[in-house]
Enzyme design. Structure first.
Site, PDB file in Angstrom:
ATOM      1  N   ASP A 177       0.869  -1.176   0.000  1.00 50.49           N
ATOM      2  CA  ASP A 177       0.000   0.000   0.000  1.00 50.49           C
ATOM      3  C   ASP A 177       0.906   1.225   0.000  1.00 50.49           C
ATOM      4  OD1 ASP A 177      -3.120   0.667   0.789  1.00 50.49           O
ATOM      5  OD2 ASP A 177      -1.744   2.245   1.430  1.00 50.49           O
ATOM      6  N   ILE A 180       0.187   8.982   1.426  1.00 54.46           N
ATOM      7  CA  ILE A 180       0.895  10.144   1.965  1.00 54.46           C
ATOM      8  C   ILE A 180       0.460  10.316   3.422  1.00 54.46           C
ATOM      9  CG2 ILE A 180       1.261  12.629   1.794  1.00 54.46           C
ATOM     10  CD1 ILE A 180       0.464  12.354  -1.213  1.00 54.46           C
ATOM     11  N   HIS A 181       1.394  10.335   4.336  1.00 57.03           N
ATOM     12  CA  HIS A 181       1.090  10.546   5.752  1.00 57.03           C
ATOM     13  C   HIS A 181       1.893  11.728   6.278  1.00 57.03           C
ATOM     14  CE1 HIS A 181      -1.483   7.105   6.421  1.00 57.03           C
ATOM     15  NE2 HIS A 181      -0.637   6.330   5.779  1.00 57.03           N
ATOM     16  N   ARG A 182       1.328  12.354   7.330  1.00 58.43           N
ATOM     17  CA  ARG A 182       1.988  13.478   7.994  1.00 58.43           C
ATOM     18  C   ARG A 182       3.145  12.928   8.820  1.00 58.43           C
ATOM     19  NH1 ARG A 182      -2.451  15.777  11.629  1.00 58.43           N
ATOM     20  NH2 ARG A 182      -1.400  15.288  13.557  1.00 58.43           N
ATOM     21  N   GLU A 244      -2.017   1.065  -4.756  1.00 56.83           N
ATOM     22  CA  GLU A 244      -2.356   2.285  -5.506  1.00 56.83           C
ATOM     23  C   GLU A 244      -1.294   2.661  -6.534  1.00 56.83           C
ATOM     24  OE1 GLU A 244      -2.524   2.098  -2.132  1.00 56.83           O
ATOM     25  OE2 GLU A 244      -4.583   2.578  -1.534  1.00 56.83           O
ATOM     26  N   GLU A 300      -3.991  22.060   8.384  1.00 53.96           N
ATOM     27  CA  GLU A 300      -4.633  20.932   7.718  1.00 53.96           C
ATOM     28  C   GLU A 300      -5.438  21.380   6.509  1.00 53.96           C
ATOM     29  OE1 GLU A 300      -4.492  17.829   7.826  1.00 53.96           O
ATOM     30  OE2 GLU A 300      -3.407  17.363   9.678  1.00 53.96           O
TER      31      GLU A 300
HETATM   32 MN    MN Z   1      -4.797   1.856   0.367  1.00 51.02          MN
END
Ligand code: MN
Length: 510
Positions: A177, A180-182, A244, A300
């Site tokens: 998987d 994009i994460h912070r 993805e 955010e």
């Molecule tokens: Mn996913």
């Protein structure tokens, strides 16, 4: 397909785009779209403050504007770092980068799901992301001395990587998987990682933790925009186990290339500018603002500061690899870039679902920038027969079903330009009666970052992140359509009267 006569980006020849550098080369050919500066900039809140005034747009505090992407060639405190911001902060630029019509970007992206191509492994000689290697066990290793992670607002928890594409694998199935994460810098070899509830890599992390193991991850930065946009799909369009990266493959017609990492059993995006190799540690948590105690995370997508999280998982860095003269790619938090990343997959998911259920009813979808591409969408329908009356509302219900973070939908007819907010407000004004045209669906789970979704805001809200979904039906009832024809002007070529304005490129807007 409709001709675009606003911006003729499509007329510029693009290079085949396979990474950030080829993407920049394509944008550089369009006058006014890439702004470079050699003036040294402080990455601690100054860089984002400058870009807010140059091209952020979206939900950031005014003044702001849409503008060029910006490459800062000199970063204070670093000898050879470069930072790029705002590459995708314009729908027209994204259209150029994805080689798709600007008015149908969401539809184009939706088609890439059916055409998806799985990524492929390449040999180490093709791993340009590993031209330079910094190992975390080398003496003196400190991520902040190597990469200038920017702080977006002065009150942020710390420096963040905002376009870190995290790649991880399910410990049970091996399926990959990307999301994009912070990521906040917490120490010389430590980052915190924030997961919104239900995110797939958090499921992997929990599985690894239950087995007492670390989860190997790569953080890939500075990428082909097709990878970033494709990675922003969410379930149910891309359920758990859906890689993805295959959507980027579908967009490009060729697979994304992956290389083996140097220090961990994981893959990296071979043509990334910068890759962080690391592990999410089991049973370790940090307070996101442990070094600053500001109470804030970073701005955010809603335009508000997110609250610092009291207990976030930790990534232990094993190595940083990069291309020579690497470019750190970032965004400023909220703004048009965040809207495009979140919103284009929203549009694609909604369009595909409604088109499958009722072909030909929905003409287009726009995940409006006021909702950061998540909370608000404009749904354009074409009611062709009396039997289509009421189906516009069924389409809106489907949209709410397929994208759970959507809060409000404005439905308009086929003669309204959904990308022009004045047009949408015109429909809301002249084709809408509040008591008859509004559908409230209270008590539905939505996105926790919308600050109005708390019990203190309204006693009917039972918990944070629960909201009243609302459909504003601004379409004309089918049987009344004849009475709602817009005043028609003569179609005429204005070029001879104002050559400087139209430059012989006038195309009738039909
Ligand atoms: Mn996913």
């Amino acid at each position: 397909m409709e001709e675009e006569n606003v911006l003729s980006f499509q007329e510029y020849e693009c290079y085949p785009i396979c990474d950030l550098r080829s993407a920049l080369a394509a944008i550089e050919k369009i006058p006014g779209q890439l702004l470079q500066t050699d003036v040294p900039v402080n990455p601690d809140a100054d860089l984002a403050g400058v870009y807010k005034l140059i091209g952020a747009g979206g939900t950031v505090e005014r003044p702001t504007r849409l503008g060029p992407t910006m490459l800062f060639n000199s970063i204070q405190g670093y000898t050879d770092a470069r930072v790029l911001v705002g590459l995708m902060a314009s729908r027209e630029r994204v259209a150029t980068l994805l080689q798709a019509p600007v008015a149908e970007l969401g539809i184009h992206l939706g088609k890439a799901i059916a055409k998806r191509i799985a990524p492929v492994a390449v040999s180490p000689d093709k791993a340009v992301c590993q031209e330079i290697v910094f190992r975390a066990d080398d003496p003196g290793f400190d991520i902040m001395k190597i990469i200038p992670a920017p702080t977006n607002a002065p009150d942020d928890a710390g420096p963040f990587f905002c376009l870190g594409l995290v790649l991880a694998s399910d410990p049970e199935t091996g399926e990959n998987d990307v999301t994009i994460h912070r990521l906040c810098v917490q120490g010389k070899d430590e980052l915190s990682i924030f997961f919104a509830p239900g995110r797939h890599i958090d499921v992997f992390r929990a599985k690894a933790e239950a087995a007492g193991k670390a989860l190997p991850v790569t953080i890939n930065m500075g990428l082909d925009p097709a990878i970033y946009v494709g990675a922003c799909f969410e379930a149910p369009t891309t359920p758990l186990g859906f890689d993805e990266l295959a959507i980027a493959g579908g967009l490009r017609g060729r697979p994304v290339e992956l290389a083996d990492c140097i220090t961990i059993p994981q893959k990296a995006i071979a043509r990334a500018e910068i890759v962080i190799e690391g592990e999410i540690l089991p049973h370790v948590r940090v307070k996101e603002d442990q070094h600053t105690n500001t109470g804030h995370a970073m701005p955010e997508f809603t335009g508000y500061e997110g609250a610092a999280n009291p207990a976030l998982p930790v990534i232990k860095i094993k190595a940083i690899t990069m291309r020579r003269n690497a470019i750190l790619q970032t965004l400023v938090g909220p703004g048009e870039e965040c809207t495009n990343l979140a919103g284009l997959p929203t549009e694609a998911s909604i369009y595909n679902a409604v088109e499958a259920a009722r072909p030909g009813l929905v003409r287009n979808v726009y995940a409006h920038t006021a909702g950061g591409g998540k909370l608000l969408c404009i749904l354009q329908v074409h009611k062709k027969t009396a039997m289509d009356q009421g189906r516009e509302r069924q389409a809106a219900l489907l949209a709410l079903g397929v994208f759970s973070e959507l809060k409000q939908i404005i439905i308009v007819d086929e003669d309204v330009d959904i990308f022009d907010s004045s047009e949408v407000l015109w429909a809301l004004t002249t084709r809408y009666q509040g008591d008859a045209s509004t559908i409230f669906i209270p008590g539905v789970r939505c996105h926790p970052l919308d600050p109005s979704q708390i019990p203190a805001y309204h006693p009917g809200i039972r918990g944070k992140g629960i909201s009243c979904k609302t459909i504003f039906d601004c379409t004309v009832p089918y049987e009344l359509k004849a009475a709602f024809k817009r005043a028609k002007f003569r179609e005429i070529d204005p070029t001879p009267y104002a050559p400087a304005l139209f430059d012989n490129k006038y195309k009738p807007n039909i």
